[in-house]
Write an enzyme that holds these catalytic residues in place. Structure first.
Site, PDB file in Angstrom:
ATOM      1  N   TYR A  35     -12.456  14.555  41.684  1.00 38.60           N
ATOM      2  CA  TYR A  35     -11.550  13.660  42.404  1.00 38.60           C
ATOM      3  C   TYR A  35     -10.291  14.366  42.908  1.00 38.60           C
ATOM      4  O   TYR A  35      -9.488  13.761  43.617  1.00 38.60           O
ATOM      5  CB  TYR A  35     -11.122  12.498  41.501  1.00 38.60           C
ATOM      6  N   PHE A  72      -8.231   6.614  34.766  1.00 40.19           N
ATOM      7  CA  PHE A  72      -8.835   6.205  36.028  1.00 40.19           C
ATOM      8  C   PHE A  72      -7.937   5.147  36.674  1.00 40.19           C
ATOM      9  O   PHE A  72      -7.199   4.426  36.011  1.00 40.19           O
ATOM     10  CB  PHE A  72     -10.286   5.746  35.884  1.00 40.19           C
ATOM     11  N   HIS A 117      -7.500   9.242  47.277  1.00 36.80           N
ATOM     12  CA  HIS A 117      -6.895   8.418  46.232  1.00 36.80           C
ATOM     13  C   HIS A 117      -5.958   9.220  45.341  1.00 36.80           C
ATOM     14  O   HIS A 117      -5.134   8.636  44.631  1.00 36.80           O
ATOM     15  CB  HIS A 117      -8.009   7.811  45.383  1.00 36.80           C
TER      16      HIS A 117
END
Length: 214
Positions: A14, A66, A19
């Site tokens: 990620y 998360f 994000h």
């Protein structure tokens, strides 16, 4: 003391997704000030003092829960240090702003950003500052959930690097001079590529010579 939370998801897969732009900004702040990250329950934190000695104590935070459970990391730190909402800045991606825009905002709803949504839920207030970094709405045919987890394209790298640099500048201004100064200095930021100017009509020079009938 100030708490600066960069939103993102843990895991190398990620790291370079849209994000995680909040993480990129707080990583840059930590790098500038020589702050070292270390684990603290549901977060990684880095402590520094910013400005003239002795300086403002700042705790940088990267939740490790998360995105959708970011409040689980922020809430205990907020309570432990007995902070007021004015001492919190959340650095987030923003679907509703074009890529290349950066702005401060105080309070308001979460705008669909699930990390902000969870922080509001846990703290019981919306009245904290956000530094919103535009990632644009997804192209036609994209699901927003897939878009925010997509990687930056190569042609976006230069603008992204400048956004991260300015984002770190903005965090420093917020810490040292407050939200109003941050808004005044950064809310006009627009790094979107400027279109090439439209070509101007060509003006033919007048023929000054004699005219002859054909």
């Amino acid at each position: 003391m100030k708490l600066v939370v960069g939103l993102g998801n843990p895991g190398s897969q990620y790291a370079q997704t849209r994000h995680n732009v909040g993480w990129l900004v707080v990583d840059e702040v930590a790098r500038r000030w020589g702050a070292v990250w270390h684990p603290d329950k549901d977060a990684e934190v880095a402590e520094l003092r910013m400005g003239a000695a002795p300086g403002e104590k700042v705790l940088l935070v990267k939740p490790q829960t998360f995105m959708n459970s970011s409040g689980r990391a922020v809430g205990p730190l907020f309570a432990f240090y007995k902070l007021e909402p004015a001492a919190l800045l959340v650095v987030q991606d923003d679907l509703d702003s074009p890529f290349g825009l950066l702005k401060f905002r105080l309070g308001g709803r979460h705008g669909g950003q699930n990390g902000v949504r969870d922080i509001i839920r846990v703290l019981g207030t919306q009245d904290f500052a956000r530094l919103k970094i535009g990632i644009s709405r997804p192209p036609a045919g994209w699901n927003p959930a897939d878009w925010v987890l997509s990687r930056w394209r190569a042609e976006e790298a230069e603008t992204l690097a400048e956004l991260v640099r300015l984002g770190a500048d903005a965090v420093e201004v917020w810490v040292s001079h407050g939200l109003a100064e941050g808004q005044a200095r950064f809310n006009g930021t627009d790094l979107r590529p400027k279109p090439d100017p439209a070509p101007q009509p060509r003006v033919e020079a007048a023929d000054a010579g004699p005219h002859h009938p054909t």
